[in-house]
Design a protein around this motif. Structure first.
Motif, short mmCIF file in Angstrom:
data_model
loop_
_atom_site.label_atom_id
_atom_site.label_comp_id
_atom_site.label_asym_id
_atom_site.label_seq_id
_atom_site.Cartn_x
_atom_site.Cartn_y
_atom_site.Cartn_z
N ASN A 233 0.81 -1.21 0.00
CA ASN A 233 0.00 0.00 0.00
C ASN A 233 0.85 1.27 0.00
N HIS A 235 3.75 1.57 -1.70
CA HIS A 235 4.65 1.57 -2.86
C HIS A 235 4.75 2.98 -3.44
N LYS A 238 2.58 3.52 -6.71
CA LYS A 238 1.38 2.67 -6.66
C LYS A 238 0.34 3.04 -7.73
N VAL A 254 -3.00 -4.97 -4.34
CA VAL A 254 -2.39 -4.01 -3.42
C VAL A 254 -2.61 -4.49 -1.98
#
Length: 361
Positions: A233, A235, A238, A254
């Motif tokens: 979560n 990253h 993302k 995720v």
């Protein structure tokens, strides 16, 4: 055993990653099943992981941000800045948050802590266990666990612990979650064509190797396979990864809690070294493995020597490196089958149960 209190000293951050935390969490959940009371002592912890502890009824004792400068001669090692302070300050803060509770086992998983910290903590616990995989510093503990594979059964801790310290060395002690044990009985060696590929570079992936791997696979239009991409979560890229996966028809997961299922479904993986190596080995998933942190160097080298993973030497053009080696392994069913068989022979997913037994609770 109901009166036994187990404390874990571990941190998780974008710099540290989540691997240390997750292997501690795996052991903690097994201890909970045995009736132990468990708490985590953390200075750094990512919000999703704090929530995970709360969900499972595991206490969290947060260490305060220290005022003491880091540049104190107490610490000189490479990972000292992971702590956010020096070992003396951290030891005193840990003793304070554990005061009033007689801890049965204090379990430490932190590259920035060594025998100096551990010696100070002996006053507030019956025994100390250390989880390590570097073999680069002395420890003052009763039990040491290193779940990594060492070529020719080398013991890197022979001069780093006392003679009465019990050693648990090798992936037979790998701390894998229960779902890996359960799924292992349903898994067969990968001896068929590649239909599903897994990309996973850890819970943080600060270097964004995930995007590089996605780009490499997107170039292989002549090959047919499904792709699962797993990111945390937190990253750093993302939103972009989610968008690219949608465009390519890849499945992006995720902060998933179905890692074992995704490994079981895959036929080939591209990912990082570290503790996730043993998850893939337990379920016989051949992996193209890259070192993304210094502490993964030795693990990856030894695992590759034992044919447990496929570890290409990276070039300056990582996209091309992944593309070439993925194609080679994709087209080599015999090598994939051999890696799958060797890895399942070495890692049986019973490690957490073995460690709990050794704690004699």
């Amino acid at each position: 055993m109901d009166n036994r209190q187990i404390a874990f000293r571990v941190d998780a951050s974008t710099k540290i990653g989540t691997g240390h935390f997750m292997r501690c969490f795996t052991l903690a959940t097994e201890l909970l099943k045995q009736g132990a009371k468990v708490c985590f002592v953390c200075r750094h912890i990512l919000p999703p992981l704090a929530y995970l502890l709360k969900q499972h009824g595991i206490g969290l004792k947060q260490l305060p941000s220290p005022n003491t400068p880091l540049a104190i001669t107490f610490d000189t090692d490479t990972y000292a800045d992971w702590l956010g302070t020096n070992q003396l300050v951290d030891a005193e803060a840990t003793i304070e948050v554990l005061s009033g509770t007689k801890t049965t086992w204090l379990i430490v998983d932190h590259y920035a802590l060594d025998h100096r910290w551990e010696t100070k903590l002996k006053a507030c616990t019956e025994k100390i266990m250390v989880i390590d995989d570097l073999g680069n510093r002395k420890h003052g503990c009763d039990l040491l666990l290193d779940q990594n594979y060492y070529h020719d059964d080398i013991n890197p801790y022979s001069d780093l612990v006392t003679n009465d310290c019990q050693l648990l060395i090798g992936p037979r002690y790998a701390l894998l979650r229960p779902e890996f044990r359960q799924l292992r009985n349903q898994i067969k060696q990968r001896n068929h064509e590649v239909q599903r590929v897994l990309i996973f570079f850890g819970g943080v992936d600060t270097g964004d190797m995930t995007s590089i791997a996605i780009e490499a696979l997107s170039m292989l239009k002549e090959l047919s396979f499904m792709v699962d991409v797993v990111i945390g979560n937190t990253h750093p890229n993302k939103e972009n990864i989610i968008s690219i996966c949608q465009q390519l028809g890849y499945h992006c997961h995720v902060q998933t809690n179905k890692m074992a299922e995704l490994i079981a479904q895959a036929d080939l993986c591209i990912g990082a070294g570290g503790s996730a190596t043993w998850e893939r080995c337990a379920l016989g998933l051949p992996s193209i493995t890259f070192v993304v942190a210094e502490n993964q160097q030795e693990l990856t080298k030894n695992a590759a020597r034992a044919c447990l993973i496929y570890a290409p030497t990276p070039s300056k053009n990582l996209v091309e490196t992944i593309r070439l080696h993925f194609t080679a392994l994709y087209n080599n069913a015999l090598l994939r089958e051999y890696i799958s068989r060797k890895s399942m022979q070495l890692v049986d997913a019973e490690g957490a149960l073995r460690v709990v037994k050794e704690l004699n609770l």
